[in-house]
Design a protein around this motif. Structure first.
Motif, mmCIF file in Angstrom:
data_model
loop_
_atom_site.group_PDB
_atom_site.id
_atom_site.type_symbol
_atom_site.label_atom_id
_atom_site.label_comp_id
_atom_site.label_asym_id
_atom_site.label_seq_id
_atom_site.Cartn_x
_atom_site.Cartn_y
_atom_site.Cartn_z
ATOM 1 N N ILE A 321 -8.208 7.624 8.424
ATOM 2 C CA ILE A 321 -8.218 6.876 7.442
ATOM 3 C C ILE A 321 -9.523 6.347 7.640
ATOM 4 C CG2 ILE A 321 -7.468 4.743 6.284
ATOM 5 C CD1 ILE A 321 -5.662 6.931 5.969
ATOM 6 N N GLU A 322 -10.653 6.626 6.618
ATOM 7 C CA GLU A 322 -11.954 6.149 6.633
ATOM 8 C C GLU A 322 -12.109 4.679 6.446
ATOM 9 O OE1 GLU A 322 -15.000 6.455 8.138
ATOM 10 O OE2 GLU A 322 -14.600 8.697 7.694
ATOM 11 N N TYR A 323 -12.190 3.534 7.191
ATOM 12 C CA TYR A 323 -12.336 2.280 6.816
ATOM 13 C C TYR A 323 -13.834 2.026 6.426
ATOM 14 C CZ TYR A 323 -8.440 0.381 9.894
ATOM 15 O OH TYR A 323 -7.352 -0.033 10.416
ATOM 16 N N ARG A 350 -11.484 4.811 -4.856
ATOM 17 C CA ARG A 350 -11.157 5.209 -3.513
ATOM 18 C C ARG A 350 -10.215 4.265 -3.080
ATOM 19 N NH1 ARG A 350 -14.063 4.445 1.322
ATOM 20 N NH2 ARG A 350 -13.081 5.547 2.735
ATOM 21 N N MET A 351 -10.498 3.141 -2.874
ATOM 22 C CA MET A 351 -9.363 2.047 -2.362
ATOM 23 C C MET A 351 -8.110 2.043 -3.183
ATOM 24 S SD MET A 351 -10.335 -2.227 -2.301
ATOM 25 C CE MET A 351 -9.254 -3.177 -1.819
ATOM 26 N N GLU A 353 -6.681 4.578 -4.456
ATOM 27 C CA GLU A 353 -6.070 5.976 -4.033
ATOM 28 C C GLU A 353 -5.184 5.695 -2.579
ATOM 29 O OE1 GLU A 353 -9.264 8.747 -4.278
ATOM 30 O OE2 GLU A 353 -8.885 8.882 -6.522
ATOM 31 N N TYR A 354 -5.983 4.987 -1.838
ATOM 32 C CA TYR A 354 -5.381 4.551 -0.541
ATOM 33 C C TYR A 354 -4.155 3.580 -0.838
ATOM 34 C CZ TYR A 354 -8.832 5.814 2.880
ATOM 35 O OH TYR A 354 -9.646 6.869 4.031
ATOM 36 N N GLN A 357 -1.492 5.706 -1.461
ATOM 37 C CA GLN A 357 -1.054 6.440 -0.357
ATOM 38 C C GLN A 357 -0.192 5.526 0.626
ATOM 39 O OE1 GLN A 357 -4.405 8.274 1.893
ATOM 40 N NE2 GLN A 357 -3.032 8.972 3.580
ATOM 41 N N GLY A 358 -0.688 4.282 0.806
ATOM 42 C CA GLY A 358 0.154 3.471 1.674
ATOM 43 C C GLY A 358 1.512 3.131 1.187
ATOM 44 N N ILE A 380 -3.700 2.049 6.811
ATOM 45 C CA ILE A 380 -4.131 2.187 5.569
ATOM 46 C C ILE A 380 -4.334 0.728 5.018
ATOM 47 C CG2 ILE A 380 -3.892 2.634 3.063
ATOM 48 C CD1 ILE A 380 -2.184 5.155 4.114
ATOM 49 N N ALA A 383 -7.643 -0.471 6.333
ATOM 50 C CA ALA A 383 -8.738 0.030 5.526
ATOM 51 C C ALA A 383 -8.918 -0.700 4.183
ATOM 52 C CB ALA A 383 -8.420 1.522 5.486
ATOM 53 N N LEU A 384 -7.685 -1.192 3.611
ATOM 54 C CA LEU A 384 -7.655 -1.820 2.333
ATOM 55 C C LEU A 384 -8.535 -3.137 2.919
ATOM 56 C CD1 LEU A 384 -4.046 -1.018 0.621
ATOM 57 C CD2 LEU A 384 -6.600 -0.447 0.066
#
Length: 542
Positions: A321-323, A350-351, A353-354, A357-358, A380, A383-384
């Motif tokens: 998960i790319e922070y 992109r955020m 979409e995360y 996914q979360g 995730i 990351a958010l």
């Protein structure tokens, strides 16, 4: 001389328990007083492997656990903050950092264990300030560590007169592999290399074991300590399993090298003991420190080879998960605020979409109870939070320039949208905690209730997905569809709540199940509200 076996066993296992508790308390206290700085240290000082080694040493000294540092590192690799090569440096440093406990034990403070415990307890119970109680916890742990050692030592004193034990140590002197096996197995059982090193220091101080037999046990301790990382990595991501494989490989290779060099290493340790006039405990501490430092120096040039080897041993694709943001280039802020706003929007999508996914991972956790889904959802969520900070800072910098009326409206809309997406993360984090509670308290949710939850999850997920799509395309129809779906979510929440009250009244489900159910659907309803806020912002933006 008659040996009181019961007293020996009770003092030993009691002392070991207090020692392990002491290490845990000390690490927890230090960690609390250091706060979030530990993660920052690992994140900031790992730009090259050498700095990674230093970061590994510092963090391990602070949390008193090489396994703990490895687990933290695994999290950072998973989050895309750190590459496997950087992680190898940190794991090498963790092995050096863990030797500090042995040096602390070498300073013979056993006589002062009880007053240290008293000071720690005083700080914990008579001060309300969090930092002071954290320091108190560390001090209490420090005292417990020595008190546990004192008990273990008095338990181990009679061992040197025991014939079977003398035979075992003689065998270990002649067969170094046996010593390695003993050290490995014992550390696997107690889950702490510091504890086994502490016991080894006690045995050596009592004259129950000679240096020739003690050193292979010490090598085995280093292999045994990797079990924690291995257990933490079971069922975890590819990156986690690779980091654990690095830990095991590094210590296995080191032990193999040092078994061949054992006669020279024994002479080196004896030389240190004579030259520095070391007591027995300190001699073992220096041997432990020297082994890990030399092991790191020998293997440091081969970090690339180690990374290649574990990638082959643990095949598979990393799911990181790319922070870190991918679109927020500060150059655009100077060049064109319109372009910079587009960059921010791309990052927000992109955020979004995360966030979707979360939600999916949270739903999977609810249906399967598998912790890997909970871990992924929490990653995730992290990351958010990270992206929320980065995007908000970027948008604040954009507002420092001159914006047209249209750009100003878009800027406000993006600021609001970021906050809404970040809040979606908070709500699915709440749901993950509710599922944790459900599992740990064995709360049973009826099939009807589970079906209702699945229906509401499906609708909420598709609403969030459509809201993100509407943001990406700016499509009014998509935004209006989101508004309609959110109405359905509201109706669903009201109807499911009523159905659930009926189920509870009829005794079909327990009160605790009712609380979990109602809290999950209200969190899902709030997620729907945030999705609608995004859609409304798009409609107003036109």
């Amino acid at each position: 001389m008659e040996i009181d076996v019961q007293k020996l066993i009770f003092e030993f296992i009691g002392g070991l328990g207090i020692f392990l508790l002491g290490i845990k308390f000390m690490g927890d206290g230090l960690q609390k007083s250091a706060g979030d700085r530990l993660r920052d240290i690992l994140d900031r000082f790992t730009s090259n492997p050498f700095l990674g080694v230093l970061a590994g040493i510092i963090v391990t000294v602070l949390i008193q656990s090489s396994s703990g540092t490895t687990v933290l590192t695994v999290g950072l690799v998973n989050a895309g903050f750190m590459t496997l090569r950087q992680a190898i440096g940190v794991i090498m440093g963790a092995n050096i950092g863990t030797t500090v406990t042995a040096f602390i034990i070498g300073i013979d403070l056993g006589a002062y264990a009880l007053p240290i415990l008293a000071v720690g307890a005083f700080l914990i119970f008579f001060f309300k300030h969090q930092k002071v109680t954290a320091v108190g916890q560390a001090v209490f742990g420090f005292g417990a560590l020595f008190f546990g050692l004192e008990l273990m030592s008095s338990g181990m004193k009679p061992l040197r007169t025991l014939e079977a034990f003398q035979e075992l140590t003689l065998n270990m002197s002649d067969h170094s592999i046996l010593g390695v096996v003993v050290g490995t197995l014992f550390t696997v059982i107690v889950q702490s290399s510091s504890a086994t090193i502490g016991i080894l220091q006690g045995l050596y101080a009592e004259g129950a074991i000679n240096l020739q037999a003690a050193l292979p046990v010490l090598f085995g301790d280093n292999i045994g300590t990797t079990i924690t990382a291995v257990l933490a990595a079971l069922g975890a991501s590819v990156a986690a399993r690779r980091a654990a494989a690095v830990h095991v490989t590094f210590n296995l290779v080191g032990t193999t090298i040092f078994l061949f060099l054992l006669p020279f290493f024994t002479k080196f340790v004896q030389l240190l003991q004579d030259q520095l006039s070391l007591n027995e405990e300190m001699t073992i501490a220096f041997a432990h420190g020297s082994f890990n430092i030399f092991n790191t120096i020998i293997q440091f040039p081969f970090i690339g080879a180690l990374a290649w080897l574990v990638t082959k041993l643990v095949p598979g694709k990393d799911t990181t998960i790319e922070y870190k943001p991918q679109h927020l280039d500060p150059i655009f802020i100077q060049q064109s605020s319109a372009l910079a706003l587009d960059q921010a929007k791309a990052e927000i999508i992109r955020m979004g979409e995360y966030a979707h996914q979360g939600l999916e991972e949270t739903n999977s956790y609810l249906t399967t109870n598998q912790t890997k889904h909970a871990d992924m959802a929490m990653q995730i969520e992290g990351a958010l939070n990270s992206l929320d900070r980065s995007i908000t800072d970027y948008l604040i910098h954009i507002s420092g320039g001159s914006l047209s009326e249209f750009e100003s409206e878009k800027h406000t809309m993006l600021m609001d949208t970021v906050r809404d997406i970040e809040r979606i993360g908070d709500h699915f984090e709440n749901i993950v905690e509710l599922i944790d509670y459900k599992i740990s308290n064995k709360v049973v949710i009826t099939d009807k209730a589970q079906e209702d939850l699945n229906n509401m999850f499906d609708l909420t997920m598709s609403t969030v997905k459509q809201a993100v799509k509407a943001l990406e395309t700016g499509n009014r129809e998509e935004a209006l569809a989101v508004m309609q779906k959110e109405d359905e979510i509201d109706k669903m929440e009201r109807s499911y709540r009523k159905k659930h009250i009926i189920r509870m009244n009829e005794g079909e489900c327990s009160v605790s199940a009712g609380i979990v159910f109602v809290d999950i659907i209200s969190n899902l309803e709030r997620i729907g509200d945030h999705a609608v806020n995004i859609a409304e912002a798009i409609l107003e933006d036109k």
